[in-house]
Each structure stands twice: as C-alpha cells, then as structure tokens.
Design a protein around this motif. Structure first.
Motif: not given
Length: 176
Positions: A1-2, A4, A132, A135, A143, A145-147
């Motif tokens: 996972m990258t 953000q 989040h 992580t 998974s 959520p996007k955004g």
C-alpha cells in the motif's frame, strides 16, 4: 500500500451530523451526549488497536472533553500501552467493560481530548474516518476507501486538521 500525502481535511463540509447526539455502552449503564462535531475521525490500524478492539481497526472521533457530557453510569479507567510507550487510559463501562473513549498520554492535550469510540454512538453512520493512520500494520485483506487520506504512521496535525479544528485545538492549548 502506498500511503497518501497529508492533505487538509474539511470534514465539516461533508459531514451531516445532527447535534446533540448520544451513545453508550452495550449494557446501557453508561450514556453520553456528544455536543460538538469531532475535530477529526481516525481509522487506526495499529496492531494494538486491533488487539484491544478485537477488530481490524478502531474508529476514534477526537473531540474536546467538555463536549462529551456523561449522562449516566460509572466509568472505570484502565491504562494500557501504545506504540509510543507512553500509554493511553481507556474509559470503560464499570459493568460491561465496553470502551467508550480514551486519552492518549503522548498527546499534548492529554485528558482535554477524548478519542471517542465511534461504534458506541447510537448512530455511527455520519462518522466515517477522515484519515486512516498506522496503515503500515493494516491487515492486508482490508481495502481502504479511495479518496480518504491514509498514512503509514501518523499525519502532521497542522497540515491535516481543518482550519476550524486547528482553531479549536489552539483554544485548548491556550487554556493550558
């Protein structure tokens, strides 16, 4: 996972919360009223939150202690360890032992900010995580959520809190 990048969260613009709202423990002994919108809501994926909640992650709404009114019930305070090594104190119902909020001792505001367990609200629907955290220890089958911002450990408060939340936090720091 990258992870953000940090990004300022304007939760007030998207969150539809009717205040005051209430919550409590499983047995109903502890009841509380939330009087203000949270400063921010964390989805915490640290391994200690996983173990302490018996779940994949904890969801905590950070709110000034003065904006959480205890309506009934007795609360036991239990100190447990955290990744920082400084610990947190968890407020639990004295009867059913459900955690309703906690204080983090590493946090500069300590007992003036409650990390309210979102799952104890009567209606947790309008309280999704704004960010989040931790992580790097998120369970791989979950998974996100996007955004929604996600960081490997923790974010920079001054870059992530909304302007309103920063002002509320500054007020608490001034009150010392």
């Amino acid at each position: 996972m990258t992870p953000q990048r940090n990004s300022r969260i304007d939760a007030g613009a998207t969150r539809q919360i009717s205040l005051p709202c209430e919550g409590g423990c499983t047995c109903g002994s502890v009841r509380y009223r939330l009087l203000a919108t949270p400063l921010i809501i964390h989805g915490c994926h640290c391994s200690l939150c996983q173990r302490q909640t018996g779940s994949a992650f904890a969801i905590n709404a950070l709110v000034e202690a003065e904006n959480v009114e205890v309506l009934s019930g007795d609360i036991d305070m239990l100190k447990v360890m955290t990744p920082s090594g400084m610990g947190q104190t968890i407020a639990r119902c004295a009867k059913c032992h459900v955690a309703v909020w906690s204080y983090y001792h590493k946090h500069e505001l300590n007992e003036r900010i409650r990390f309210l367990r979102v799952g104890t609200l009567d209606d947790p629907t309008p309280f999704p995580p704004d960010v989040h955290i931790f992580t790097s220890t998120k369970l791989p089958w979950l998974s996100l959520p996007k955004g929604v911002p996600a960081v490997a450990r923790f974010y920079k408060v001054n870059e992530t809190f909304s302007r309103d939340s920063l002002a509320r936090r500054a007020k608490l720091l001034e009150a010392g």
